[in-house]
Design an enzyme around this catalytic site. Structure first.
Site, PDB file in Angstrom:
ATOM      1  N   LYS A  22       0.830  -1.201   0.000  1.00 31.26           N
ATOM      2  CA  LYS A  22       0.000   0.000   0.000  1.00 31.26           C
ATOM      3  C   LYS A  22       0.866   1.254   0.000  1.00 31.26           C
ATOM      4  O   LYS A  22       0.592   2.224  -0.720  1.00 31.26           O
ATOM      5  CB  LYS A  22      -0.907   0.014   1.233  1.00 31.26           C
ATOM      6  N   CYS A 117      -4.366  16.235  10.985  1.00 26.62           N
ATOM      7  CA  CYS A 117      -2.932  16.311  10.701  1.00 26.62           C
ATOM      8  C   CYS A 117      -2.328  17.492  11.432  1.00 26.62           C
ATOM      9  O   CYS A 117      -2.390  18.615  10.970  1.00 26.62           O
ATOM     10  CB  CYS A 117      -2.686  16.463   9.203  1.00 26.62           C
ATOM     11  N   ASP A 304       6.241   0.188  11.611  1.00 29.69           N
ATOM     12  CA  ASP A 304       4.997  -0.478  11.236  1.00 29.69           C
ATOM     13  C   ASP A 304       4.954  -1.954  11.628  1.00 29.69           C
ATOM     14  O   ASP A 304       3.935  -2.615  11.439  1.00 29.69           O
ATOM     15  CB  ASP A 304       4.751  -0.341   9.726  1.00 29.69           C
TER      16      ASP A 304
END
EC number: 2.5.1.7
Length: 417
Positions: A22, A117, A304
């Protein structure tokens, strides 16, 4: 809202095909804005974020076709709108990646700041600072980044290593007038994949895979065909699942050279790992051993994968420390794992894990993409049933995770409501 119901079902055995990454697919799709030609992408994962990017590009006028399996055709020749609206950007931070290519090709761009954000925790300031150095006039007004100007090559030294910033500035530099030197670049495999695709499109880039890239601007880019690099995080997640349940699984369409640190940590935890050019096999026949983790930028241990290893360490033999140096507030999975019986305490950016013999199933809530994956992994080895709620987070980064895990013996199902 969908949930996942998971129960322990013994060791996992079989084969899983890894999807495209992704984090590579999204910037590659945005690169379609750089040319009036057609960019053909293969090995694209059909994820929520990919579909959002498709809608975003179509909203800007690009022609986007897909077989809804793994291929996309993006033609930027029909782009007639240089604004990326809040309605689409709010759900996905990667939307900021349309800023560089749109500004470089059309001389103007308006992109809503991604929802939530803060120009602090996961900043876009390096993107804006770099574009300003290249000659852009930028204002932030009514929640939008508004940029205009003809870009010119210059030296840009990023203050921090940023994957998105590197990608945005790299795309912008391909059409800038003159030569741009990008320093302190991220060197993640997904950045390399983008650079290699841009070269296929006619960009002149040297230093790919290093912290300094030199880009000689060209007048225009053309279309090409490119296959998205395999997802090293999805692969690592499946490997952790096998490490916690035991068994033997072979991952196909994998890229072991992009995840060597993760493989080393799995070996340290007691797994037997074999690998070829495009496959990885894991064989786990014992209780995992606790392994210390410290997240750093690539080629170090990826942030991650931190949550998935936290789940593995939760049932490991011994104790360990997990230090998160990349993102703040990335231990939100810890309270949920503790609800399942884990023994984890946190102090600042460090988690202290004391392995327990067995977790127990519970109803838990996914708080973000990788936290979701850690709860799935924990559920595979827990006594009783685990229900993971709010799995829309999971769907942003994993393609059919319940089907892939189910194909190797996991007891996992998606239910509505």
């Amino acid at each position: 809202m969908d949930k996942l119901k998971i129960s322990a079902n013994g060791p996992l055995n079989g084969e899983i095909t890894v999807s495209g990454a992704k984090n590579a697919a999204l910037p590659l799709m945005c690169a379609g804005l750089l040319t009036s030609g057609t960019l053909r992408l293969k090995n694209v994962p059909m994820l929520a974020d990919v579909k959002t990017t498709q809608k975003l590009l179509q909203g800007m006028g690009a022609r986007v076709l897909t077989d809804n399996i793994s291929e996309f055709e993006i033609n930027g020749g029909t782009v007639n709108n240089t604004c990326a609206p809040y309605e689409l950007v709010r759900t996905m931070r990667a939307s900021i990646l349309v800023l560089g290519p749109t500004l470089a090709r059309f001389g103007e761009a308006q992109v809503s700041l991604p929802g939530g954000c803060a120009i602090g925790s996961r900043p876009v300031d390096q993107h804006l600072k770099g574009l300003e150095a290249m000659g852009a006039e930028i204002v932030i007004e009514h929640g939008y980044v508004k940029a205009k100007g003809k870009l010119k090559g210059t030296r840009v030294a990023m203050d921090v290593v940023t994957v998105g910033g590197t990608e945005n500035l790299l795309m912008a530099a391909t059409l800038a007038e003159g030569t741009t030197v990008l320093e302190n670049c991220a060197i993640e495999p997904e950045v390399v994949d983008l650079a290699e695709c841009l070269v296929k499109m006619g960009a002149k880039i040297s230093g790919i895979g290093t912290s300094t890239m030199i880009v000689e601007g060209v007048d225009e880019l053309h279309g090409c065909e490119h296959s998205v690099v395999p997802d090293r995080i999805e692969a690592g997640t499946f490997l952790c699942a096998v490490a916690i349940t035991g068994g033997r699984v072979v991952l196909r369409n994998a890229a072991p050279k992009t995840m060597e640190v993760v493989l080393d940590k799995l070996v340290e935890a007691g797994a037997v790992i074999e690998a070829g050019d495009d496959w990885i096999a894991i064989d786990m026949r014992q209780r995992p051993k606790a392994v210390d983790i410290r997240t750093v930028v690539h080629p170090g241990f990826p942030t991650d994968m931190q949550a998935q290893f936290m789940a593995l360490n939760a049932v490991a033999e011994g104790s360990c420390r997990v230090v998160e140096t990349i993102f703040e507030n990335r231990f939100m999975h810890v309270p949920e794992l503790n609800r399942m019986g884990a023994n984890i305490t946190t102090e600042g950016n460090t988690a202290f894990v004391q392995g327990v013999e067995r977790l127990s199933g519970a109803v838990v809530k996914a708080t973000d993409l990788r936290a979701s994956a850690s709860l799935v992994i924990a559920g595979l080895a827990a006594r009783g049933e685990t229900v993971v709620e709010q799995i829309y987070h999971l769907d942003r980064g994993y393609e059919n995770i319940e089907k892939k895990l189910g194909s190797v013996g996991a007891k996992i199902e998606r239910v509505s409501g």
